[in-house]
Design a protein around this motif. Structure first.
Motif, mmCIF file in Angstrom:
data_model
loop_
_atom_site.group_PDB
_atom_site.id
_atom_site.type_symbol
_atom_site.label_atom_id
_atom_site.label_comp_id
_atom_site.label_asym_id
_atom_site.label_seq_id
_atom_site.Cartn_x
_atom_site.Cartn_y
_atom_site.Cartn_z
ATOM 1 N N ASP A 152 0.772 -1.099 0.042
ATOM 2 C CA ASP A 152 0.071 0.014 0.108
ATOM 3 C C ASP A 152 0.848 1.207 -0.171
ATOM 4 O O ASP A 152 2.267 1.173 -0.204
ATOM 5 C CB ASP A 152 -0.809 -0.090 1.250
ATOM 6 C CG ASP A 152 -2.076 0.874 0.886
ATOM 7 O OD1 ASP A 152 -2.372 1.482 0.047
ATOM 8 O OD2 ASP A 152 -3.153 0.590 1.754
ATOM 9 N N SER A 153 0.321 2.488 -0.131
ATOM 10 C CA SER A 153 1.014 3.503 -0.191
ATOM 11 C C SER A 153 1.966 3.636 1.279
ATOM 12 O O SER A 153 1.670 3.016 2.472
ATOM 13 C CB SER A 153 0.186 4.763 -0.043
ATOM 14 O OG SER A 153 -0.666 4.710 1.090
ATOM 15 N N SER B 115 6.405 5.100 2.737
ATOM 16 C CA SER B 115 7.567 5.718 2.006
ATOM 17 C C SER B 115 8.873 5.058 2.322
ATOM 18 O O SER B 115 10.033 5.390 2.021
ATOM 19 C CB SER B 115 7.827 7.285 2.893
ATOM 20 O OG SER B 115 7.996 6.802 4.248
ATOM 21 N N SER C 61 8.437 0.789 -8.584
ATOM 22 C CA SER C 61 7.596 1.582 -8.177
ATOM 23 C C SER C 61 6.590 2.258 -9.316
ATOM 24 O O SER C 61 7.287 2.472 -10.128
ATOM 25 C CB SER C 61 8.351 2.781 -7.372
ATOM 26 O OG SER C 61 7.312 3.919 -6.846
ATOM 27 N N LYS D 295 2.544 4.222 -10.492
ATOM 28 C CA LYS D 295 1.139 4.618 -10.096
ATOM 29 C C LYS D 295 0.317 3.424 -10.185
ATOM 30 O O LYS D 295 0.453 2.575 -11.044
ATOM 31 C CB LYS D 295 0.749 5.531 -11.201
ATOM 32 C CG LYS D 295 -0.849 6.343 -11.180
ATOM 33 C CD LYS D 295 -1.064 7.115 -12.060
ATOM 34 C CE LYS D 295 -2.737 7.613 -11.787
ATOM 35 N NZ LYS D 295 -2.979 8.403 -12.699
ATOM 36 N N PRO D 296 -0.448 3.482 -9.153
ATOM 37 C CA PRO D 296 -1.179 1.929 -8.874
ATOM 38 C C PRO D 296 -2.211 1.774 -10.196
ATOM 39 O O PRO D 296 -2.878 3.146 -10.430
ATOM 40 C CB PRO D 296 -1.967 2.213 -7.652
ATOM 41 C CG PRO D 296 -1.062 3.113 -6.700
ATOM 42 C CD PRO D 296 -0.763 4.077 -7.924
#
Length: 82
Positions: free
Chosen positions: A26-27, A29, A46, A48-49
């Motif tokens: 999930d999102s 850092s 990495s 954009k979903p």
């Protein structure tokens, strides 16, 4: 969270990542990876979903297990690429 089993016919999701695992985070850092005695190799990607499910086995990636099975049937018949 592991998203798919290793085999295309796996019906239950694994609870831990292992060899040849696809893991969707999930999102956040940070990603923390801990290697065992034999070390570790991994690829971190990495982007954009897509907001779509992922069904993966070998070189084929689809949205569902049913689509994945159909793709392998077409591959065996020689009709996968149209």
């Amino acid at each position: 969270m592991p998203t798919e089993g290793i085999g295309w016919s796996d019906t239950s999701l694994p609870t831990e990542a292992d060899d040849r695992s696809l893991v969707l985070f999930d999102s956040g850092s940070e990603v923390e990876v801990q290697a065992g005695e034999d070390g570790i190799r991994f690829l971190l990607v990495s982007g954009k979903p897509l907001q779509e499910p992922v069904a993966w086995y070998g070189p084929i990636v689809m949205n569902t297990q049913e689509q994945l099975q159909e793709a392998f049937t077409e591959l065996q018949k020689g009709t996968f690429l149209k």
